[in-house]
Scaffold this motif. Structure first.
Motif, short mmCIF file in Angstrom:
data_model
loop_
_atom_site.label_atom_id
_atom_site.label_comp_id
_atom_site.label_asym_id
_atom_site.label_seq_id
_atom_site.Cartn_x
_atom_site.Cartn_y
_atom_site.Cartn_z
N VAL A 94 0.91 -1.30 0.12
CA VAL A 94 -0.18 -0.02 0.06
C VAL A 94 0.92 1.19 0.02
CG1 VAL A 94 -1.87 -1.04 1.03
CG2 VAL A 94 -0.05 0.04 2.49
N PRO A 95 0.45 2.34 -0.48
CA PRO A 95 1.23 3.60 -0.49
C PRO A 95 1.81 3.80 0.94
CG PRO A 95 -0.84 4.21 -1.49
CD PRO A 95 -1.03 2.79 -0.97
N GLY A 96 2.84 4.22 1.16
CA GLY A 96 3.41 4.40 2.53
C GLY A 96 4.12 3.27 3.17
N ALA A 97 3.96 2.15 2.27
CA ALA A 97 4.65 0.82 3.01
C ALA A 97 6.23 0.94 2.77
CB ALA A 97 4.02 -0.53 2.28
N GLY A 98 6.48 1.62 2.01
CA GLY A 98 8.04 2.15 1.91
C GLY A 98 8.48 1.08 0.44
N LYS A 99 7.74 1.22 -0.44
CA LYS A 99 8.23 0.61 -1.53
C LYS A 99 9.49 1.29 -2.40
CE LYS A 99 4.24 0.97 -3.50
NZ LYS A 99 3.51 1.39 -2.27
N SER A 100 9.26 2.43 -2.52
CA SER A 100 10.52 3.03 -3.01
C SER A 100 11.80 3.14 -2.73
CB SER A 100 10.05 4.53 -3.69
OG SER A 100 9.09 5.18 -2.68
N THR A 101 11.56 3.60 -1.04
CA THR A 101 12.59 3.41 -0.26
C THR A 101 13.31 1.95 -0.23
OG1 THR A 101 11.57 4.64 1.33
CG2 THR A 101 13.39 3.80 2.31
N ARG A 139 12.52 9.50 -6.21
CA ARG A 139 12.21 8.64 -4.92
C ARG A 139 13.27 7.68 -4.78
NH1 ARG A 139 7.12 6.21 -5.46
NH2 ARG A 139 6.85 6.27 -3.14
N ASN A 232 8.19 -4.55 6.29
CA ASN A 232 9.10 -3.21 6.53
C ASN A 232 9.13 -2.52 7.83
OD1 ASN A 232 11.01 -1.47 5.48
ND2 ASN A 232 9.61 -0.18 4.24
N LYS A 233 10.05 -1.69 7.83
CA LYS A 233 10.27 -0.56 8.91
C LYS A 233 10.43 -1.42 10.34
CE LYS A 233 7.44 2.70 6.65
NZ LYS A 233 6.40 3.60 6.50
N ASP A 235 12.65 -1.66 12.46
CA ASP A 235 13.93 -0.76 13.03
C ASP A 235 13.27 -0.07 14.59
OD1 ASP A 235 12.32 1.68 12.18
OD2 ASP A 235 13.23 0.98 9.87
N SER A 271 14.59 -3.75 7.34
CA SER A 271 14.20 -2.05 7.25
C SER A 271 14.82 -1.57 5.94
CB SER A 271 14.88 -1.57 8.49
OG SER A 271 14.78 -0.09 8.44
N GLY A 272 13.78 -1.19 5.07
CA GLY A 272 14.58 -0.58 3.96
C GLY A 272 15.25 0.59 4.12
N TYR A 273 14.76 1.54 4.99
CA TYR A 273 15.39 2.81 5.42
C TYR A 273 16.85 2.63 5.97
CZ TYR A 273 15.81 7.75 6.63
OH TYR A 273 16.27 8.91 6.63
P1 GDP Z 1 5.71 4.02 -0.65
O1 GDP Z 1 4.51 4.90 -0.91
O2 GDP Z 1 5.59 2.61 -0.54
O3 GDP Z 1 6.51 3.96 -1.94
O4 GDP Z 1 6.58 4.67 0.31
P2 GDP Z 1 7.72 5.25 0.58
O5 GDP Z 1 9.18 4.61 0.23
O6 GDP Z 1 7.87 6.45 0.00
O7 GDP Z 1 8.05 5.60 2.21
C1 GDP Z 1 6.91 6.11 2.88
C2 GDP Z 1 7.61 6.59 4.12
O8 GDP Z 1 7.96 5.72 5.07
C3 GDP Z 1 8.64 7.57 4.05
O9 GDP Z 1 8.65 8.60 4.86
C4 GDP Z 1 9.98 6.83 4.31
O10 GDP Z 1 10.99 7.58 4.73
C5 GDP Z 1 9.27 5.98 5.33
N1 GDP Z 1 10.06 4.35 5.42
C6 GDP Z 1 10.45 3.75 4.26
N2 GDP Z 1 11.06 2.76 4.80
C7 GDP Z 1 11.19 2.65 6.22
C8 GDP Z 1 12.03 2.01 7.13
O11 GDP Z 1 12.44 1.02 6.75
N3 GDP Z 1 12.05 2.30 8.27
C9 GDP Z 1 11.32 3.57 8.47
N4 GDP Z 1 11.28 3.94 10.01
N5 GDP Z 1 10.69 4.32 7.99
C10 GDP Z 1 10.71 4.01 6.57
#
Ligand code: GDP
Length: 363
Positions: A94-101, A139, A232-233, A235, A271-273
């Protein structure tokens, strides 16, 4: 009689040598007047891994213009024998799941092992939002600096079927250009997963912990398609919750029927980030490829997908042909009114329109 100023002896005016002519305002402007490449130019460029030509070819694939489509189809046809040698991985969430990160981090992880990576996307909503929200270079900061990474946002024009077809064709071009890892990103909220699933070897579902509802609006069908679930996340103080969610997902997966490949989907936290747990998570994908290649399922699935896309393509063209015939469109409008006014049933109205269409074809 010559005007004095035009006389060669006239000394009143003289032209100084001056400075060299100033540069044009936009030094890249000339690139636009590029000559039209032939099919062979495209194919040669692609096979040499020329990124600029690959990009132009993808633009042709995405173009709606008939003449572009013709060239694109020929280019694809000629690239086909050189395609297929990649790991195609679908990534959804879903949006915000952290796909692009995550893709940024996964991509670097994959590239460290050698080879090249193409990141494509399917985002049928981008038509409405004007401009893709997925697969965007900005992104993926780390990957966009990598010379071996090719990032392309979702084609934005057309129906989901059309957008998906273009992405699938782009896969062929990327593979011919030597990209041996293909990521296809999509947003996990609708129909697009089915389309992505039908063009990748491995389907990864990115999930989050601790948002209460364990399934997070992800439809059961999407979970059933997943070959792996990545939480994801995981951490900071989220680690425990991520582990708990992983256990819940493992339990949920037990209730699903076995996958057609007999591969048992795994659940991993990462944790992708902060780039934690990525090698462990990715080793699942490596093991999957070893497994399906050893059982023959890899080939089987690719063959099934090839058949699926042939049928999809026929469906799309038939539909286009039907709906774009002006007489059919006019008759449809009339029939719609009759159906709405209860003057005719939906089924007989449909039959009338189809009969008319088939009659027209015979003429
Ligand atoms: P997308 O919409 O699925 O592509 O999600 P994004 O990659 O844009 O990430 C959405 C938000 O989650 C951003 O603010 C990221 O910094 C945060 N985020 C992504 N991956 C992680 C992670 O592994 N840990 C944490 N704490 N935050 C993350």
């Amino acid at each position: 009689m010559v005007h004095p100023e035009n006389d060669s002896q006239y000394k009143g005016l003289q032209v100084n040598s001056g400075v060299n002519s100033a540069p044009t305002i936009n030094p890249y402007r000339r690139a636009r007047a590029r000559r039209q490449l032939s099919v062979n130019d495209y194919v040669e460029g692609i096979l040499k891994g020329n990124v600029s030509i690959l990009g132009q070819a993808v633009t042709l694939v995405e173009s709606l213009a008939e003449s572009h489509q013709q060239i694109a189809q020929e280019v694809i046809e000629k690239c086909l024998p050189y395609s297929g040698n990649s790991k195609r991985i679908g990534i959804t969430g879903v949006p915000g799941a952290g796909k692009s990160t995550s893709i940024d981090t996964f991509g670097i992880h994959v590239l460290r092992q050698g080879g090249k990576l193409a990141v494509l996307a399917i985002d049928p909503s981008s038509e409405r939002t004007k401009g893709s929200i997925l697969g965007d270079k900005t992104r993926m900061e780390k990957l966009s600096l990598e010379p071996n990474a090719f990032i392309r946002p979702s084609p934005s024009a057309g129906s989901l079927g059309g957008v998906a077809r273009k992405t699938r064709e782009t896969i062929v071009l990327c593979e011919a250009a030597g990209y041996d890892n293909i990521f296809v990103e999509t947003v996990g909220v609708g129909q697009s997963e089915t389309a992505v699933h039908s063009m990748v070897d491995f389907f990864l579902l990115i999930q989050l912990a601790g948002t209460g509802d364990e399934l997070q609006g992800i439809k059961r069908g999407i979970m059933e398609m997943a070959d792996g679930i990545a939480i994801n996340k995981a951490d900071g103080d989220n680690i425990d919750r991520a582990n708990l969610a992983a256990a819940q997902f493992r339990n949920a997966l037990h209730l699903f029927p076995p996958t057609p490949s007999k591969w048992v989907p795994e659940v991993h936290c990462y944790s992708g980030y902060y780039e934690l747990g990525v090698p462990e998570m990715w080793s699942m994908i490596d093991r999957y490829f070893e497994y399906v290649k050893s059982t023959g399922y890899f080939e089987h699935k690719r063959n099934e997908q090839a058949k699926y896309w042939m049928i999809e393509s026929i469906d799309e063209q038939l539909r286009n042909h039907f709906y774009h015939m002006p007489e059919v469109a006019a008759l449809l409008e009339q029939k719609e009114l009759r159906v709405l006014n209860n003057e005719q049933s939906s089924f007989t109205a449909a039959k009338d329109v189809l009969d008319f269409y088939f009659e027209r074809l015979r003429k």
